[in-house]
Design a protein around this motif. Sequence first.
Motif, PDB file in Angstrom:
ATOM      1  N   ASN A  79       0.823  -1.213   0.000  1.00  0.00           N
ATOM      2  CA  ASN A  79       0.000   0.000   0.000  1.00  0.00           C
ATOM      3  C   ASN A  79       0.855   1.261   0.000  1.00  0.00           C
ATOM      4  OD1 ASN A  79      -2.632  -1.107  -0.058  1.00  0.00           O
ATOM      5  ND2 ASN A  79      -2.508  -1.592   2.126  1.00  0.00           N
ATOM      6  N   GLN A  80       1.951   1.254   0.738  1.00  0.00           N
ATOM      7  CA  GLN A  80       2.817   2.428   0.799  1.00  0.00           C
ATOM      8  C   GLN A  80       3.458   2.740  -0.554  1.00  0.00           C
ATOM      9  OE1 GLN A  80       5.324   0.977   3.998  1.00  0.00           O
ATOM     10  NE2 GLN A  80       4.483   2.487   5.434  1.00  0.00           N
ATOM     11  N   LEU A  81       3.720   1.708  -1.330  1.00  0.00           N
ATOM     12  CA  LEU A  81       4.376   1.899  -2.628  1.00  0.00           C
ATOM     13  C   LEU A  81       3.485   2.622  -3.640  1.00  0.00           C
ATOM     14  CD1 LEU A  81       6.203  -1.549  -3.010  1.00  0.00           C
ATOM     15  CD2 LEU A  81       7.227   0.664  -2.457  1.00  0.00           C
ATOM     16  N   LYS A  82       2.229   2.809  -3.304  1.00  0.00           N
ATOM     17  CA  LYS A  82       1.315   3.536  -4.178  1.00  0.00           C
ATOM     18  C   LYS A  82       1.517   5.047  -4.097  1.00  0.00           C
ATOM     19  CE  LYS A  82      -2.233  -0.037  -3.550  1.00  0.00           C
ATOM     20  NZ  LYS A  82      -3.557  -0.344  -2.945  1.00  0.00           N
ATOM     21  N   SER A  83       2.240   5.499  -3.086  1.00  0.00           N
ATOM     22  CA  SER A  83       2.466   6.933  -2.893  1.00  0.00           C
ATOM     23  C   SER A  83       3.254   7.532  -4.057  1.00  0.00           C
ATOM     24  CB  SER A  83       3.236   7.176  -1.594  1.00  0.00           C
ATOM     25  OG  SER A  83       3.683   8.517  -1.517  1.00  0.00           O
ATOM     26  N   ASN A  84       2.884   8.730  -4.465  1.00  0.00           N
ATOM     27  CA  ASN A  84       3.588   9.419  -5.550  1.00  0.00           C
ATOM     28  C   ASN A  84       5.008   9.819  -5.162  1.00  0.00           C
ATOM     29  OD1 ASN A  84       1.406   9.270  -7.327  1.00  0.00           O
ATOM     30  ND2 ASN A  84       0.521  11.197  -6.571  1.00  0.00           N
ATOM     31  N   ASP A  85       5.286   9.851  -3.867  1.00  0.00           N
ATOM     32  CA  ASP A  85       6.628  10.212  -3.404  1.00  0.00           C
ATOM     33  C   ASP A  85       7.622   9.061  -3.540  1.00  0.00           C
ATOM     34  OD1 ASP A  85       5.943  12.829  -2.632  1.00  0.00           O
ATOM     35  OD2 ASP A  85       5.188  12.135  -0.701  1.00  0.00           O
TER      36      ASP A  85
END
Length: 249
Positions: free
Chosen positions: A78-84
Amino acid sequence: MIIDTHCHIYGSEMENAEEIIEKAAEYGIRLILNGTDPKSNEDVLELSGRYDNVHAALGYLYTFADEATEEDICLLDNQLKSNDVIAVGEIGLDYYHTKDNMDKQKELFEKMLELAEKHSLPVIVHSRKAMQDTFDILKNHEVVGSMHCYQGSAEMGQQFIKLGFYIGIAGPITHTNNKKIRKMVKKIDIGHMLVETDSPYLSPEEKRGEMNTSLNIKYITGKIAEELGMSEEEVIEITTENAKRLFKI
C-alpha cells in the motif's frame, strides 16, 4: 544538482536528520532516502512529503527477514502507491553478517522484487558475500535498478548492467586500502554509474571516524573523476543524468 542515490537520513538513524536534509538542499543535493523496515519506511515517507529535495525508496532489508509477516508485506504494498515513492529499496541479501537465515533472506528478496514488478518501480539492491545468488534471483525478474555500494568485480558488474542495473559507487572508493573498487571503476562505463553516500555509514577517507552525510558526496565524485581522468563537473553531470533516467526524477 547532484543526486545521492542511497542514504539513511532519518530519525531512527541520526538525531540531526532534518538539519542535514536542509543543508543538502542549500548545496543542490537531492536525496533518495532508503527504508529498511516498517519504522524507517514511515520516516522516509514522512520526510519525502515535507522536503522537495527528498525522494522515497521503501523496502525490507535482510535484517528484517526473520520478522517480516504477510501483514508487513501488505503494508508495504500500500505504501508503494504513494507518488513520493520512486523505488523499492533497500532490499537484498547479506551472507557476511549471517548465513543462518539464507532461505528467509531469499524469500523476502523475492517478495520485494514481486512488489517492484507490480508497481513498475526500480529496485535498490544490497548484496554482500551473496553476489551470485543476488544475480541468479534478479535475472528471473523483470526489474531494473541500482547495485548499492557495489564492491564486486568488474566482470560481474557487467552482468548486472546487462540486466538493466546501474553500479552504485560510495565512500569505499576513497579508502586508501580499497584498490579493488578503484580498479573496477576504471572498467565500468560511467554511463552505468551512480553516486551515493550510504549516510550515516561508509564515511569517505577524508572523514573517517565521523558520521557520514550527503555533503560528503563531493569526495566520491572527486575520486571517480581522478580515477577516470575526467573533470568532477563531468562526473556529476553524467551520474545525475543516470539517476534521473533510472528513477524518473
